[in-house]
Design a protein around this motif. Structure first.
Motif, PDB file in Angstrom:
ATOM      1  N   GLY A 142      40.084  45.384  38.947  1.00  0.00           N
ATOM      2  CA  GLY A 142      41.545  45.331  38.960  1.00  0.00           C
ATOM      3  C   GLY A 142      42.026  44.889  40.335  1.00  0.00           C
ATOM      4  O   GLY A 142      41.738  45.535  41.331  1.00  0.00           O
ATOM      5  N   HIS A 143      42.703  43.770  40.367  1.00  0.00           N
ATOM      6  CA  HIS A 143      43.270  43.265  41.619  1.00  0.00           C
ATOM      7  C   HIS A 143      44.777  43.466  41.553  1.00  0.00           C
ATOM      8  O   HIS A 143      45.479  42.701  40.892  1.00  0.00           O
ATOM      9  CB  HIS A 143      42.954  41.774  41.817  1.00  0.00           C
ATOM     10  N   PHE A 144      45.280  44.484  42.226  1.00  0.00           N
ATOM     11  CA  PHE A 144      46.708  44.797  42.141  1.00  0.00           C
ATOM     12  C   PHE A 144      47.565  43.697  42.761  1.00  0.00           C
ATOM     13  O   PHE A 144      48.741  43.599  42.451  1.00  0.00           O
ATOM     14  CB  PHE A 144      46.992  46.165  42.757  1.00  0.00           C
ATOM     15  N   ILE A 145      46.962  42.841  43.578  1.00  0.00           N
ATOM     16  CA  ILE A 145      47.714  41.714  44.113  1.00  0.00           C
ATOM     17  C   ILE A 145      48.123  40.762  42.977  1.00  0.00           C
ATOM     18  O   ILE A 145      49.136  40.073  43.072  1.00  0.00           O
ATOM     19  CB  ILE A 145      46.922  40.974  45.213  1.00  0.00           C
ATOM     20  N   ASP A 146      47.365  40.758  41.876  1.00  0.00           N
ATOM     21  CA  ASP A 146      47.741  39.943  40.709  1.00  0.00           C
ATOM     22  C   ASP A 146      49.109  40.347  40.173  1.00  0.00           C
ATOM     23  O   ASP A 146      49.890  39.504  39.729  1.00  0.00           O
ATOM     24  CB  ASP A 146      46.709  40.083  39.585  1.00  0.00           C
ATOM     25  N   VAL A 147      49.388  41.656  40.189  1.00  0.00           N
ATOM     26  CA  VAL A 147      50.668  42.151  39.681  1.00  0.00           C
ATOM     27  C   VAL A 147      51.819  41.586  40.510  1.00  0.00           C
ATOM     28  O   VAL A 147      52.836  41.164  39.970  1.00  0.00           O
ATOM     29  CB  VAL A 147      50.712  43.695  39.705  1.00  0.00           C
ATOM     30  N   TYR A 148      51.634  41.561  41.832  1.00  0.00           N
ATOM     31  CA  TYR A 148      52.705  41.147  42.734  1.00  0.00           C
ATOM     32  C   TYR A 148      52.762  39.637  42.952  1.00  0.00           C
ATOM     33  O   TYR A 148      53.648  39.158  43.645  1.00  0.00           O
ATOM     34  CB  TYR A 148      52.551  41.859  44.084  1.00  0.00           C
ATOM     35  N   THR A 149      51.831  38.916  42.372  1.00  0.00           N
ATOM     36  CA  THR A 149      51.844  37.455  42.514  1.00  0.00           C
ATOM     37  C   THR A 149      51.959  36.803  41.134  1.00  0.00           C
ATOM     38  O   THR A 149      53.056  36.514  40.682  1.00  0.00           O
ATOM     39  CB  THR A 149      50.573  36.969  43.252  1.00  0.00           C
ATOM     40  N   PHE A 150      50.840  36.606  40.487  1.00  0.00           N
ATOM     41  CA  PHE A 150      50.812  35.816  39.255  1.00  0.00           C
ATOM     42  C   PHE A 150      51.544  36.493  38.096  1.00  0.00           C
ATOM     43  O   PHE A 150      52.263  35.829  37.345  1.00  0.00           O
ATOM     44  CB  PHE A 150      49.364  35.493  38.883  1.00  0.00           C
ATOM     45  N   ASP A 151      51.370  37.805  37.933  1.00  0.00           N
ATOM     46  CA  ASP A 151      52.071  38.505  36.856  1.00  0.00           C
ATOM     47  C   ASP A 151      53.576  38.477  37.100  1.00  0.00           C
ATOM     48  O   ASP A 151      54.364  38.257  36.169  1.00  0.00           O
ATOM     49  CB  ASP A 151      51.585  39.955  36.746  1.00  0.00           C
TER      50      ASP A 151
END
Length: 171
Positions: free
Chosen positions: A141-150
């Motif tokens: 789980g890369h939480f940076i995905d939530v704040y960028t791509f998602d």
């Protein structure tokens, strides 16, 4: 039971699935599909290697790290898989947000509250999805995905919804 659409008081026959029910089924199905994608450990690298011939000069010269992962044109198959996966994040949350907003269209919420609920609902799903991936074998789980791509996908879903709503209001 009769469903009433807030904006123009159109009524729907209760013997058929209402637009709310149809969108609810659609959003629930999309949630399940997103969860299935979330636990998927299959990479696209093997498929890309089988179907495309590429070399380090195929792509522009790029080098960066993302959550400790090197994305470089020196590893074209890995880089292409990275971009395919992140594009999937954007599309996944764009569709999720749009369909969720379509459900909320049939609620009694005003436009501002629909946007807030749609945003928060999609964002929370993105966050819990990344958390869920931390328990999935061979996924991280890369939480940076939530704040960028998602987040990009969520904003696009809201934008598309608002554009459609503005076109529908025109005479």
């Amino acid at each position: 039971m009769t469903w009433i659409k807030k904006e123009d008081n159109d009524t729907y026959d209760s013997t058929q699935t209402s637009p709310f029910g149809q969108f609810f089924i659609l959003v629930y199905s999309w949630y399940l599909l997103c969860l299935q994608y979330s636990i998927s450990t299959a990479g696209y690298k093997a498929l890309i290697e089988e179907t495309h011939t590429t070399n380090p000069n195929t792509f522009p010269d790029i080098h960066f790290t993302y959550e400790g992962i090197l994305v470089s044109s020196q590893y074209p198959y890995d880089s292409l898989e990275f971009f395919i996966r992140k594009t999937g994040h954007v599309l996944e949350y764009m569709i999720l947000t749009f369909v969720l907003l379509m459900i909320l269209y049939y609620s009694k919420l005003n436009l501002r509250m629909r946007m807030v609920v749609g945003f928060v609902g999609s964002f929370l799903f993105a966050y819990t999805d990344e958390y869920h991936q931390t328990f999935t074998e061979s996924r991280a789980g890369h939480f940076i995905d939530v704040y960028t791509f998602d987040l990009i996908g969520i904003i696009l879903g809201i934008t598309i919804y608002l554009l459609i709503q503005s076109v529908k209001r025109r005479p």
